[in-house]
Design an enzyme around this catalytic site. Structure first.
Site, PDB file in Angstrom:
ATOM      1  N   PHE A 176       0.836  -1.201   0.000  1.00 59.20           N
ATOM      2  CA  PHE A 176       0.000   0.000   0.000  1.00 59.20           C
ATOM      3  C   PHE A 176       0.872   1.253   0.000  1.00 59.20           C
ATOM      4  CE2 PHE A 176      -2.328   3.272   2.500  1.00 59.20           C
ATOM      5  CZ  PHE A 176      -3.334   3.515   1.574  1.00 59.20           C
ATOM      6  N   GLN A 177       0.639   2.129  -0.956  1.00 57.03           N
ATOM      7  CA  GLN A 177       1.362   3.393  -1.125  1.00 57.03           C
ATOM      8  C   GLN A 177       2.867   3.198  -1.307  1.00 57.03           C
ATOM      9  OE1 GLN A 177       0.041   6.184   1.962  1.00 57.03           O
ATOM     10  NE2 GLN A 177      -1.647   6.812   0.641  1.00 57.03           N
ATOM     11  N   LYS A 229      10.433   3.018   6.287  1.00 51.10           N
ATOM     12  CA  LYS A 229       9.827   3.350   7.584  1.00 51.10           C
ATOM     13  C   LYS A 229      10.546   2.656   8.733  1.00 51.10           C
ATOM     14  CE  LYS A 229       5.459   3.740  10.065  1.00 51.10           C
ATOM     15  NZ  LYS A 229       3.989   3.626  10.000  1.00 51.10           N
ATOM     16  N   MET A 241      -2.157  32.717 -22.578  1.00 52.09           N
ATOM     17  CA  MET A 241      -1.036  32.547 -23.489  1.00 52.09           C
ATOM     18  C   MET A 241      -1.400  31.617 -24.654  1.00 52.09           C
ATOM     19  SD  MET A 241       1.942  33.633 -24.139  1.00 52.09           S
ATOM     20  CE  MET A 241       2.998  34.165 -22.791  1.00 52.09           C
TER      21      MET A 241
END
Length: 553
Positions: free
Chosen positions: A113-114, A163, A467
């Site tokens: 996850f992530q 982590k 622009m």
């Protein structure tokens, strides 16, 4: 003493004298944010509303202060949201350290996850990056990241930490910051050749870029121009290096540069390029750029030599060192005929007022200049307003015009303005934007409100994507495909909803009154300026064109 990985991150930041970081918390970086709670009073964390804008804030902080900007993000989308901000800093050589956290080492490569391989994603847009999955490597990786960011040609470095490393412990010993790599010095024999070319030239010009600002060589540049009676023209990244009222200053060069600058390069017999890279916004037709000139390039980055335009002589060096050695060898002369010709070209300018609105961009920018001091920091997004600001602001100092030059990042402005205001609280920060750019990042109003930042945002509101609309007008037969969004956004109500103040201006008198009120405010203010969608940025040289194709009205 024994510290956790998170505590080591905080301690290394203190070693580097970092007192402010920008970022957004998330699952894998929670240990670091928990540690930050204990470091309140030593390290200030500015919570953004989006990681991209946190990166722009770190970038703006670095541009305004000269220090290294620092940004935090969690894994996965948090880390990928940094990418545009990192790329923006990379293209403009801005020192930044991005610290991301990733899933625990045991989950790396398992599509957890992530999880994202952010070092792989950012490899092309960083000077260097580190993946740290061993606590033993953490402190050295962080220290080297700061060294690399500030060494040579500056730029962003990313450190991705698993982590489990942020929770692990190891013996830590404080160190002094690593010395940055010594700047390359100019070879004296090469400098003598450059001096000889200048002394023999009849129509020389100096074309300079952000490298002059980065090397703090403004004084040396002005001295060279004065002694050799040479004009100078600059890229957006060098705005302020030479004061706007310096007689040797021809103004901006390139697609939206002045007629005088572009003609001077076209007719020159010598172009001395300092700290610049001949980007395609300057050398729009690289084969015909300075076609009659001997071209000399002095740059700190060897890889920029002959990359875009082939040069006749190059010096790989810090610009300040090169100019310091060059000036004594240059003869003091007067080039009356050449200077008279330039003076004539300077009279030709693009139209300043178009469309049927009562308020014009030129009047807005001029009014802002008249009501602020020389120390004011101006920040832009990207688009027409950016070019109007580049053209009309009275640039007098470096680090006072912050804009995304290389990547051209719409949405850069408000985050960068927040970073600049945090870094330079004693200075006034003015943010110029267009309604197109501002719709990309206006949510950062909550960050400006939360921190009570007195940023004044001037919105050039023409209700089109200006622009691109201008290009469609000029080159696509007025086929306005997806540039007239018909948005009904009421910017005054929006900022009031966030908790700030808003004004609307439809003519010069209303703008001046609103701006004066904004200057009294202690928090963020937006001024919605109603301009015509038919306003154009002029002069303009089309892509691939030369000065012979320039449009002035």
């Amino acid at each position: 003493m024994k510290l956790t990985g998170s505590e080591i991150v905080a301690e290394v930041l203190l070693e580097q004298e970092v007192d402010t970081v920008f970022g957004y918390p998330g699952g894998t970086i929670l240990n670091i944010y928990d540690t930050l709670y204990s470091y309140q009073g030593k390290i200030r964390h500015i919570l953004a509303s989006h990681e991209q804008h946190a990166a722009h804030a770190a970038d703006g902080y670095a541009r305004a202060t000269g220090k290294t900007g620092v940004v935090f993000a969690t894994s996965g989308p948090g880390a990928t949201n940094l990418v545009t901000g990192i790329a923006t800093a990379f293209m403009d050589s801005i020192p930044m350290v991005a610290i991301t956290c990733n899933v625990p080492d045991s989950l790396v490569g398992r599509d957890a996850f992530q999880e994202i391989c952010i070092t792989g994603v950012t490899m092309p847009i960083t000077k260097h990056n580190y993946f740290v999955n061993k606590i033993e490597d953490l402190a050295d990786a962080l220290r080297n990241a700061f060294r690399i960011a500030q060494s040579g040609r500056k730029g962003p470095v990313l450190v991705d930490i698993t982590k489990d490393v942020t929770a692990a412990t190891i013996e830590y010993e404080k160190q002094t910051p690593l010395a940055v790599t010594e700047m390359p010095k100019a070879d004296m024999a090469d400098i003598e050749k450059v001096a000889e070319l200048i002394n023999k030239a009849h129509r020389p010009i100096v074309y300079f870029g952000g490298g002059v600002a980065a090397s703090c060589a403004s004084k040396q540049l002005a001295e060279l121009l004065q002694k050799a009676d040479m004009p100078g023209t600059y890229t957006m990244m060098a705005a302020g290096v030479l004061s706007y009222d310096d007689k040797k200053n021809l103004g901006l060069i390139g697609m939206h540069g002045s007629v005088a600058s572009n003609k001077a390069v076209d007719k020159a017999d010598l172009v001395l390029a300092l700290g610049t890279r001949f980007s395609d916004r300057v050398a729009l037709n690289m084969k015909k750029f300075a076609k009659d000139a001997t071209i000399v390039q002095i740059d700190i980055d060897k890889s920029e030599i002959n990359k875009n335009v082939l040069v006749d002589l190059s010096v790989v060096s810090d610009v300040k060192d090169a100019l310091t050695k060059l000036i004594p060898l240059v003869e003091k002369v007067e080039r009356t005929e050449w200077i008279d010709k330039l003076r004539e070209w300077k009279k030709v300018r693009g139209d300043k007022k178009e469309g049927n609105a009562k308020l014009h961009p030129y009047e807005i920018v001029t009014s802002v200049c008249d009501l602020t001091d020389k120390e004011t920091i101006y920040v832009t997004d990207v688009g027409q307003h950016q070019m109007w600001a580049a053209q009309y602001l009275k640039h007098t100092n470096t680090r006072c015009f912050l804009t995304s030059g290389g990547l051209g990042t719409m949405g850069f402005g408000y985050g960068a303005a927040i970073g600049a205001q945090i870094g330079c609280p004693q200075k006034r920060v003015i943010h110029f934007t267009g309604d197109g750019s501002f719709h990309m990042n206006l949510a950062e109003a909550c960050t400006a409100i939360s921190n009570n930042l007195p940023i004044i945002t001037v919105i050039m509101n023409n209700r089109v994507l200006g622009m691109v609309y201008q290009w469609q007008t000029t080159f696509y037969g007025k086929r306005y495909s997806s540039t007239t969004p018909e948005r009904k956004t009421d910017f005054v109500k929006v900022i009031e909803g966030f908790g700030g103040k808003g004004y609307r201006a439809t003519n010069p008198e209303e703008f001046e009154a609103a701006f004066k009120e904004a200057l009294k405010s202690e928090g963020p203010v937006w001024i919605d300026c109603v301009i015509s969608r038919e306003e154009r940025v002029l002069p303009m040289i089309p892509n691939g064109g030369t000065v012979n194709d320039i449009i002035v009205g």
